[in-house]
Design a protein around this motif. Sequence first.
Motif, mmCIF file in Angstrom:
data_model
loop_
_atom_site.group_PDB
_atom_site.id
_atom_site.type_symbol
_atom_site.label_atom_id
_atom_site.label_comp_id
_atom_site.label_asym_id
_atom_site.label_seq_id
_atom_site.Cartn_x
_atom_site.Cartn_y
_atom_site.Cartn_z
ATOM 1 N N GLY A 43 0.869 -0.966 -0.203
ATOM 2 C CA GLY A 43 0.025 0.034 -0.040
ATOM 3 C C GLY A 43 0.801 1.429 0.122
ATOM 4 N N ALA A 44 0.500 2.293 0.894
ATOM 5 C CA ALA A 44 1.241 3.678 0.868
ATOM 6 C C ALA A 44 2.510 3.589 1.412
ATOM 7 N N ALA A 45 3.153 4.402 1.223
ATOM 8 C CA ALA A 45 4.712 4.580 1.670
ATOM 9 C C ALA A 45 4.719 4.971 3.018
ATOM 10 N N TYR A 46 5.135 4.042 3.855
ATOM 11 C CA TYR A 46 5.123 4.149 5.295
ATOM 12 C C TYR A 46 6.620 3.926 5.637
ATOM 13 N N HIS A 47 7.490 4.799 6.137
ATOM 14 C CA HIS A 47 8.659 4.714 6.648
ATOM 15 C C HIS A 47 8.940 4.703 7.944
ATOM 16 N N PHE A 48 10.025 4.011 8.699
ATOM 17 C CA PHE A 48 10.210 4.336 10.137
ATOM 18 C C PHE A 48 11.550 4.639 10.261
ATOM 19 N N ALA A 49 11.939 5.807 10.930
ATOM 20 C CA ALA A 49 13.224 6.448 10.876
ATOM 21 C C ALA A 49 13.787 6.711 12.251
ATOM 22 N N VAL A 50 15.124 6.647 12.411
ATOM 23 C CA VAL A 50 15.851 6.962 13.623
ATOM 24 C C VAL A 50 16.568 8.280 13.434
ATOM 25 N N VAL A 51 16.523 9.052 14.529
ATOM 26 C CA VAL A 51 17.381 10.254 14.412
ATOM 27 C C VAL A 51 18.425 10.198 15.618
ATOM 28 N N GLU A 52 19.718 10.622 15.158
ATOM 29 C CA GLU A 52 20.859 10.303 16.191
ATOM 30 C C GLU A 52 20.354 11.256 17.324
ATOM 31 N N PRO A 53 20.819 10.877 18.283
ATOM 32 C CA PRO A 53 20.616 11.602 19.621
ATOM 33 C C PRO A 53 21.295 13.255 19.495
ATOM 34 N N ASP A 58 16.742 19.050 16.520
ATOM 35 C CA ASP A 58 16.793 19.859 15.395
ATOM 36 C C ASP A 58 15.899 19.398 14.141
ATOM 37 N N GLY A 59 14.722 20.362 14.241
ATOM 38 C CA GLY A 59 13.624 20.332 13.480
ATOM 39 C C GLY A 59 14.191 20.024 11.978
ATOM 40 N N PHE A 124 4.770 16.481 16.243
ATOM 41 C CA PHE A 124 5.802 16.322 17.302
ATOM 42 C C PHE A 124 5.165 15.802 18.500
ATOM 43 N N ASN A 125 5.817 14.786 19.104
ATOM 44 C CA ASN A 125 5.493 14.527 20.426
ATOM 45 C C ASN A 125 5.670 15.365 21.373
ATOM 46 N N CYS A 126 4.714 16.120 21.939
ATOM 47 C CA CYS A 126 4.876 17.426 22.792
ATOM 48 C C CYS A 126 5.173 17.083 24.059
ATOM 49 N N TYR A 127 5.337 15.818 24.450
ATOM 50 C CA TYR A 127 5.900 15.450 25.800
ATOM 51 C C TYR A 127 7.352 15.575 25.621
ATOM 52 N N VAL A 128 8.017 15.561 24.510
ATOM 53 C CA VAL A 128 9.297 15.447 24.059
ATOM 54 C C VAL A 128 9.828 17.062 23.663
ATOM 55 N N PHE A 129 8.940 17.671 22.769
ATOM 56 C CA PHE A 129 9.151 18.882 22.173
ATOM 57 C C PHE A 129 8.136 19.821 22.923
ATOM 58 N N SER A 130 8.597 20.706 24.053
ATOM 59 C CA SER A 130 7.675 21.262 24.816
ATOM 60 C C SER A 130 7.491 22.795 24.157
#
Length: 146
Positions: A43-53, A58-59, A124-130
């Motif tokens: 189906g649609a293009a769903y990607h899962f990615a990781v950002v370096e700590p 950094d948006g 964004f997860n607003c518990y992480v990005f206040s």
Amino acid sequence: MKNNQPIREISIIGILALLVASCSPNSSSQDSRWKRVSGLIGGAAYHFAVVEPSSFKDGNVYKIASNSLCSSSNWCEVAFFRSEAEAPKTQSNADFFKAGGYRNYGVVAIYQKNANTGLNRTLFNCYVFSGVGQNECIAAARPLPS
């Protein structure tokens, strides 16, 4: 003139191969601050990615990754996680959503694109990005485990 034709054909093929490789989401020129770790099949293009700590807050990294993974799709979604261990494994769309979808994972951010409707946003997860506005928060986000 005939002798130069095979050389020209080889050169054109080589240039095309380099262009295709540079446009690939998994090319070696990919920004090292993020990586695609899995996705959904069927189906649609769903990607899962990781950002370096070090680039976690950094948006621009989220924009770069989303543009790289979704540039050739009319509809695309990229979900970002803190680590590969926290990201879903590759599986079918049906299995993922039947099991609860993102509810089972600590999503940091989600990029969504729908060229047909003009949707192009990152939530964004607003518990992480206040410092993010309420309309930019993932509605079903939860605090991430320590």
